[in-house]
Scaffold this active site. Structure first.
Site, PDB file in Angstrom:
ATOM      1  CG  ASP A  50       4.622  -5.440 -10.197  1.00 17.23           C
ATOM      2  OD1 ASP A  50       3.691  -4.662  -9.942  1.00 17.23           O
ATOM      3  OD2 ASP A  50       5.285  -6.014  -9.309  1.00 17.23           O
ATOM      4  CE1 TYR A  76       4.695  -3.100  -3.695  1.00 20.28           C
ATOM      5  CE2 TYR A  76       5.470  -5.307  -3.168  1.00 20.28           C
ATOM      6  CZ  TYR A  76       4.661  -4.467  -3.900  1.00 20.28           C
ATOM      7  OH  TYR A  76       3.809  -5.003  -4.839  1.00 20.28           O
ATOM      8  CG  HIS A 105      -0.716  -4.638 -12.284  1.00 22.16           C
ATOM      9  ND1 HIS A 105       0.218  -3.703 -12.667  1.00 22.16           N
ATOM     10  CD2 HIS A 105      -0.040  -5.575 -11.552  1.00 22.16           C
ATOM     11  CE1 HIS A 105       1.408  -4.042 -12.178  1.00 22.16           C
ATOM     12  NE2 HIS A 105       1.274  -5.176 -11.507  1.00 22.16           N
TER      13      HIS A 105
END
Length: 323
Positions: free
Chosen positions: A140, A245, A301
């Protein structure tokens, strides 16, 4: 040194979790429960200042081959609780830090672009004397950091592994981030709003989010949910996590410059069948010349937590032999 959270969790689940029994590959030498218990006691907690940030890390020293494990958003170094002991038991030196702003690492106001965090990890590796070359593994956001590290210090990596994440600015970034599954990329990037909506509800949010991105729902039991919920309820943790982000525009610019020179070291892409397993190899070939890929069945994920035996097998087949 006190027994680490990772080590304590390993001992606690030793008797009941089939995930601790070993790898799924019969060609890999078996590791006994007793060996894993001893391994857990060798994993220590540490803290040190790197680039003005107090970093928390888990470390177990073994042979000359060092593996550095970088977690992503929604996780901490605790995500490696199954994979790390297996690597240590097979003779690797293994470092698993909490990334800038997350877990028990300090939470500064800025510096969440992946190139800056990669320099933090580079400094931590040097400070702990784990070079001159390492094997870097990132999941990630940790995978984004791992790529930035490899691009900035290619001569210091023996191998690179990136797990179930697209690299900002690298094809098919736009396609991936416009899919419905990437809704959180946009929500988490909004200034201040996600903190306002999730603060005080961290446990509920992560319980939903982890299971929404998983195929194997057994990966996130109540203890795991509570550990992550507490970690992201720490002062400043939600904001720090969302800053990862919000830094995507900087990451895109940096990665497109990095990609002008393809990575020379062997690169492994690991993806879940419900995540990026089908495309991660082709994705990484845009930035590296020597790429292999593994699609982990029965995982979404969170591959290292959903199918840790398969992930451990993939790493052991790829990493240089421990000495």
């Amino acid at each position: 040194m006190r027994l680490s959270l990772l080590g304590a969790a390993l001992v606690a689940v030793m008797a009941t979790s089939p995930l601790m029994a070993g790898t799924a590959d019969p060609s890999q030498p078996a590791v006994s429960v007793e060996q894993l218990a001893e391994t857990s006691r060798r994993i220590i907690d540490g803290k040190t200042d790197i680039n003005g940030v107090c970093y928390h890390y888990l470390l177990a020293k073994g042979g000359s081959q060092t593996v550095v494990l970088l977690h992503g958003w929604g996780s901490t170094s605790y995500m490696w609780r199954y994979v790390m002991p297996q690597l240590v038991a097979r003779g690797y030196t293994v470092l698993a830090p909490d990334l800038r702003g997350l877990g028990d690492t300090a939470k500064p106001a800025g510096g969440y672009d992946k190139a800056t965090i990669a320099q933090d990890i580079h400094g931590l590796v040097a400070h702990l004397g784990l070079g001159p070359r390492i094997n870097l593994v990132g999941h990630d956001m940790g995978g984004m950091v791992a790529y930035a590290y490899a691009a900035q210090h290619p001569e210091q990596l023996s191998t690179l592994t990136i797990m179930d994440v697209p690299l900002p600015g690298i094809e098919p970034w736009n396609e991936v981030t416009q899919s419905p599954r990437a809704w959180h990329f946009h929500f988490h990037s909004v200034q201040d709003l996600p903190e306002a909506l999730i603060s005080g509800r961290e446990l509920e949010y992560f319980k939903w989010f982890h299971n929404a991105e998983a195929i194997n729902s057994r990966a996130f039991d109540n203890q795991t949910d509570e550990i992550y919920g507490r970690a992201y309820a720490m002062p400043g943790a939600l904001r720090a996590g969302f800053e990862y982000y919000r830094a995507f525009p900087q990451d895109i610019q940096a990665n497109q410059a990095f990609a002008r020179h393809k990575l020379p070291m062997p690169v492994l892409g690991i993806g879940g069948e419900g995540g990026m397993g089908a495309i991660i190899g082709d994705h990484l070939r845009h930035v590296a010349v020597n790429v292999r890929a593994v699609n982990i069945e029965g995982a979404g994920h969170w591959v290292a937590e959903e199918q840790p035996a398969a992930v451990t097998d993939a790493l052991l087949a790829f990493l240089p032999a421990a000495h």
